[in-house]
Design an enzyme around this catalytic site. Structure first.
Site, mmCIF file in Angstrom:
data_model
loop_
_atom_site.group_PDB
_atom_site.id
_atom_site.type_symbol
_atom_site.label_atom_id
_atom_site.label_comp_id
_atom_site.label_asym_id
_atom_site.label_seq_id
_atom_site.Cartn_x
_atom_site.Cartn_y
_atom_site.Cartn_z
ATOM 1 N N ASP A 172 -2.660 -8.182 11.825
ATOM 2 C CA ASP A 172 -3.998 -8.618 11.423
ATOM 3 C C ASP A 172 -4.534 -9.783 12.253
ATOM 4 O O ASP A 172 -5.731 -10.071 12.219
ATOM 5 C CB ASP A 172 -3.989 -9.009 9.940
ATOM 6 C CG ASP A 172 -3.689 -7.813 9.064
ATOM 7 O OD1 ASP A 172 -4.221 -6.729 9.354
ATOM 8 O OD2 ASP A 172 -2.913 -7.940 8.111
ATOM 9 N N HIS B 9 -2.140 -8.787 2.063
ATOM 10 C CA HIS B 9 -1.824 -7.503 2.715
ATOM 11 C C HIS B 9 -3.001 -7.130 3.624
ATOM 12 O O HIS B 9 -3.321 -7.887 4.541
ATOM 13 C CB HIS B 9 -1.535 -6.472 1.622
ATOM 14 C CG HIS B 9 -0.929 -5.180 2.079
ATOM 15 N ND1 HIS B 9 -0.300 -5.031 3.283
ATOM 16 C CD2 HIS B 9 -0.861 -3.965 1.467
ATOM 17 C CE1 HIS B 9 0.125 -3.785 3.406
ATOM 18 N NE2 HIS B 9 -0.211 -3.112 2.327
ATOM 19 N N SER C 9 0.825 -1.213 0.000
ATOM 20 C CA SER C 9 0.000 0.000 0.000
ATOM 21 C C SER C 9 0.860 1.266 0.000
ATOM 22 O O SER C 9 0.627 2.189 -0.799
ATOM 23 C CB SER C 9 -0.965 0.008 1.185
ATOM 24 O OG SER C 9 -0.292 -0.261 2.387
ATOM 25 N N HIS D 156 5.486 -12.394 8.095
ATOM 26 C CA HIS D 156 5.699 -11.029 7.631
ATOM 27 C C HIS D 156 6.925 -10.969 6.738
ATOM 28 O O HIS D 156 7.872 -11.730 6.939
ATOM 29 C CB HIS D 156 5.884 -10.054 8.808
ATOM 30 C CG HIS D 156 5.628 -8.640 8.418
ATOM 31 N ND1 HIS D 156 6.602 -7.828 7.904
ATOM 32 C CD2 HIS D 156 4.485 -7.914 8.417
ATOM 33 C CE1 HIS D 156 6.078 -6.654 7.629
ATOM 34 N NE2 HIS D 156 4.789 -6.671 7.922
ATOM 35 N N ARG E 183 2.304 -4.081 16.842
ATOM 36 C CA ARG E 183 0.918 -3.647 16.601
ATOM 37 C C ARG E 183 -0.046 -4.721 17.109
ATOM 38 O O ARG E 183 -1.144 -4.420 17.553
ATOM 39 C CB ARG E 183 0.701 -3.388 15.095
ATOM 40 C CG ARG E 183 1.634 -2.315 14.545
ATOM 41 C CD ARG E 183 1.547 -2.193 13.043
ATOM 42 N NE ARG E 183 1.894 -3.415 12.348
ATOM 43 C CZ ARG E 183 1.771 -3.601 11.041
ATOM 44 N NH1 ARG E 183 1.291 -2.639 10.284
ATOM 45 N NH2 ARG E 183 2.121 -4.738 10.480
HETATM 46 N N1 HAX Z 1 1.125 -19.489 6.706
HETATM 47 C C1 HAX Z 1 1.631 -20.439 5.884
HETATM 48 N N2 HAX Z 1 2.697 -20.262 5.109
HETATM 49 C C2 HAX Z 1 3.325 -19.082 5.191
HETATM 50 C C3 HAX Z 1 2.897 -18.053 6.063
HETATM 51 C C4 HAX Z 1 1.735 -18.285 6.825
HETATM 52 N N3 HAX Z 1 1.211 -17.360 7.612
HETATM 53 N N4 HAX Z 1 3.722 -17.009 5.915
HETATM 54 C C5 HAX Z 1 4.628 -17.348 4.999
HETATM 55 N N5 HAX Z 1 4.397 -18.604 4.563
HETATM 56 C C6 HAX Z 1 5.075 -19.333 3.487
HETATM 57 C C7 HAX Z 1 4.992 -18.502 2.221
HETATM 58 O O1 HAX Z 1 3.736 -18.720 1.553
HETATM 59 C C8 HAX Z 1 6.177 -19.023 1.431
HETATM 60 O O2 HAX Z 1 5.805 -20.278 0.885
HETATM 61 P P1 HAX Z 1 6.358 -20.735 -0.572
HETATM 62 O O3 HAX Z 1 7.808 -20.840 -0.401
HETATM 63 O O4 HAX Z 1 5.652 -22.022 -0.782
HETATM 64 O O5 HAX Z 1 5.931 -19.649 -1.507
HETATM 65 C C9 HAX Z 1 7.196 -19.274 2.536
HETATM 66 O O6 HAX Z 1 6.456 -19.389 3.752
HETATM 67 C C10 HAX Z 1 8.203 -18.151 2.685
HETATM 68 O O7 HAX Z 1 7.494 -16.918 2.847
HETATM 69 P P2 HAX Z 1 8.132 -15.730 3.717
HETATM 70 O O8 HAX Z 1 9.394 -15.310 3.028
HETATM 71 O O9 HAX Z 1 8.225 -16.110 5.136
HETATM 72 O O10 HAX Z 1 7.013 -14.629 3.602
HETATM 73 P P3 HAX Z 1 6.761 -13.595 2.421
HETATM 74 O O11 HAX Z 1 7.630 -12.419 2.670
HETATM 75 O O12 HAX Z 1 6.853 -14.240 1.086
HETATM 76 O O13 HAX Z 1 5.237 -13.213 2.640
HETATM 77 C C11 HAX Z 1 3.339 -12.667 3.933
HETATM 78 C C12 HAX Z 1 4.829 -12.430 3.735
HETATM 79 C C13 HAX Z 1 2.824 -11.693 4.984
HETATM 80 C C14 HAX Z 1 2.605 -12.380 2.617
HETATM 81 C C15 HAX Z 1 3.117 -14.141 4.381
HETATM 82 O O14 HAX Z 1 3.714 -14.332 5.635
HETATM 83 C C16 HAX Z 1 1.651 -14.523 4.438
HETATM 84 O O15 HAX Z 1 1.089 -14.917 3.425
HETATM 85 N N6 HAX Z 1 0.992 -14.396 5.649
HETATM 86 C C17 HAX Z 1 -0.412 -14.673 5.782
HETATM 87 C C18 HAX Z 1 -1.215 -13.509 5.266
HETATM 88 C C19 HAX Z 1 -1.082 -12.321 6.180
HETATM 89 O O16 HAX Z 1 -1.196 -12.406 7.391
HETATM 90 N N7 HAX Z 1 -0.893 -11.128 5.582
HETATM 91 C C20 HAX Z 1 -0.797 -9.886 6.333
HETATM 92 C C21 HAX Z 1 0.629 -9.417 6.549
HETATM 93 C C22 HAX Z 1 0.694 -8.132 7.320
HETATM 94 C C23 HAX Z 1 0.257 -7.026 6.458
HETATM 95 O O17 HAX Z 1 0.866 -6.648 5.466
HETATM 96 N N8 HAX Z 1 -0.870 -6.503 6.754
HETATM 97 O O18 HAX Z 1 -1.360 -5.617 5.941
#
Ligand code: HAX
Length: 434
Positions: free
Chosen positions: A372, A270, A240, A317, A326
């Site tokens: 979140d 996000h 964002s 994250h 937060r």
């Molecule tokens: N559950 C399961 N698997 C997860 C995970 C979770 N909560 N978080 C990360 N992983 C997985 C990823 O999908 C990725 O898998 P692949 O290798 O198969 O693609 C692996 O772990 C490595 O990811 P990472 O490097 O740890 O995390 P990223 O930087 O790629 O992604 C995210 C960060 C926040 C998108 C991710 O942790 C996620 O999808 N979390 C769940 C959704 C979420 O809570 N989003 C909100 C984040 C906070 C925010 O921005 N709020 O606005």
């Protein structure tokens, strides 16, 4: 000129020579190197954006203008008898880097109250959306519709010095921020309360008036203040914030930039994660026939979610490597005000259960909860049970950080963004794959 605008101008004048010097004397110095993994991994961690408004340390969490979140909550002035600070005071802090006095905050509150009215056509645009539309789509369209109000655009068309860009951008940013609660409340009242009118109380502050407009009782006013403040900024690389900056970098005005940032926030990885968390918890509850699961049952539910190829919403994250402060601030509030809430008990159980499972699975770099994981449950407790609305609340908060950055982008003359792309073959050649 308001005291905030005067102070901002002083800060801008003091800051400009620092950027000029960096460019002139160190323009070719190397500050980062880039790996294949970073490029293919969503530009992860590449140091390529500058902001002085917030900084995210992986272990410590976010700092606004050098202050940790607990410090922000402690230092900013609060309405009498309230636990949470004025959101207007946060705007002062984000823009100037200074903690405002009570009277400086009062000045911002007064200024906002003079800017908060919405043009009639914005209500008409919101009304034109079918009721099942996602409130983020409506919010984005409502903001976009107001682009015709942009003072930056008008002044740019009639010729304006670059040195003055920040001034109408500040006016656009402040106008838009002052109007956002009314837009959000009107969307809420129309979609969920079936109302055609929204009543504001001009004597209330940003958070208090928002609670009033969506008809939620005390202490929801403090929940609103807390929510808007914790979501305001998370440095510039998240989707964002980066979208807002990117759109504005072409000299698109604050309305275009804010609508863009809202669209980026609307994704489930996000901002939408807060609604996903709640719907996921509700599905655990439904599966359990509304009885509280045991820890073992909860563990199974978490594993089932992972094994079906889904992420655990609210955990992980891109930058953080510990529990999000937060999350911690909201948890503290929940422990104080709603410790017996059934869904909060689920959230607390997840806090115990999820991190060890994510560690065991070994994929997520950060097994800890993010903002979140907690936020939807507090909203639900105080009667905001329509969880597709939660990201709208996030967006109103995030607009403070994004727009403060856009004002500074204009003040410091930051360039239009233009990273370079390459083809897969080029990348293969670069790393020696024939
Ligand atoms: N559950 C399961 N698997 C997860 C995970 C979770 N909560 N978080 C990360 N992983 C997985 C990823 O999908 C990725 O898998 P692949 O290798 O198969 O693609 C692996 O772990 C490595 O990811 P990472 O490097 O740890 O995390 P990223 O930087 O790629 O992604 C995210 C960060 C926040 C998108 C991710 O942790 C996620 O999808 N979390 C769940 C959704 C979420 O809570 N989003 C909100 C984040 C906070 C925010 O921005 N709020 O606005």
């Amino acid at each position: 000129m308001t005291t905030l605008k005067e102070k901002l101008y002083e800060k801008i004048e003091a800051h400009r020579p620092r950027v000029t010097r960096l460019l002139k004397e160190h323009g070719d110095d190397v500050i980062d190197q880039v790996t294949v993994k970073q490029v293919l991994g969503g530009m992860r961690g590449i140091k390529s954006l500058v902001t002085d408004i917030s900084y995210l340390d992986p272990m410590e969490g976010i700092r606004y203008r050098g202050y940790t979140l607990p410090e922000v909550f402690e230092k900013l002035p609060k309405p009498q008898g309230k636990e949470m600070p004025y959101v207007e005071g946060l705007y002062y802090l984000l823009l100037t880097g200074d903690v405002p006095t009570e009277s400086q905050v009062a000045d911002v509150i007064y200024d906002f109250s003079n800017r908060r009215l919405l043009p009639r056509y914005v209500f008409d645009i919101i009304d034109a959306f079918p009721n099942h539309s996602h409130p983020m789509a409506i919010l984005s369209a409502a903001v976009m519709a107001m682009e015709r109000e942009s003072l930056f655009n008008t002044r740019y068309q009639s010729g304006m010095s670059k040195m003055d860009y920040w001034d109408p951008t500040y006016e656009d940013a402040t106008n838009l921020l002052a109007k956002l609660p009314l837009i959000g409340a009107y969307i809420y009242d129309k979609l969920y309360l079936g109302k055609k009118n929204v009543y504001a109380d001009p004597t209330l502050d940003f958070g208090g008036n928002f609670a009033y407009m969506i008809e939620k009782e005390v202490p929801y006013d403090d929940v609103a203040r807390m929510y808007f403040i914790i979501h305001a900024d998370h440095e510039s690389g998240n989707v964002s914030a980066h979208t807002g900056h990117l759109v504005a970098s072409s000299l698109s005005d604050a309305y275009y930039a804010t609508s863009g940032m809202i669209n980026g926030l609307a994704g489930p990885l996000h901002g939408l994660a807060n609604q996903e968390v709640l719907s996921w918890i509700q599905s655990v509850r439904a599966k359990m026939g509304n009885k509280k699961p045991t820890k073992e049952e909860m563990k199974k539910f978490v594993w089932d979610t992972l094994n079906s190829g889904q992420v655990i919403p609210g955990y992980g994250h891109a930058v953080l490597r510990k529990t999000d402060p937060r999350y911690a601030i909201q948890r503290e509030f929940a422990l104080k005000h709603m410790a017996d809430d059934e869904l909060f008990e689920y959230v607390s159980m997840l806090y115990e259960v999820v991190p060890p499972i994510l560690k065991e699975q070994g994929k997520a770099k950060n097994p800890w909860p993010n903002v979140d994981a907690q936020s939807g449950v507090i909203q639900w407790h105080y009667g905001v049970t329509q969880y597709d609305f939660y990201t709208v609340l996030f967006a109103i908060g995030r607009a403070f950080g994004v727009l403060s950055n856009v004002v500074w982008d204009r003040a410091l003359g930051y360039a239009i963004e233009r990273p370079k792309s390459i083809t897969t073959s080029m990348m293969e050649n670069m790393v020696g794959i024939k």
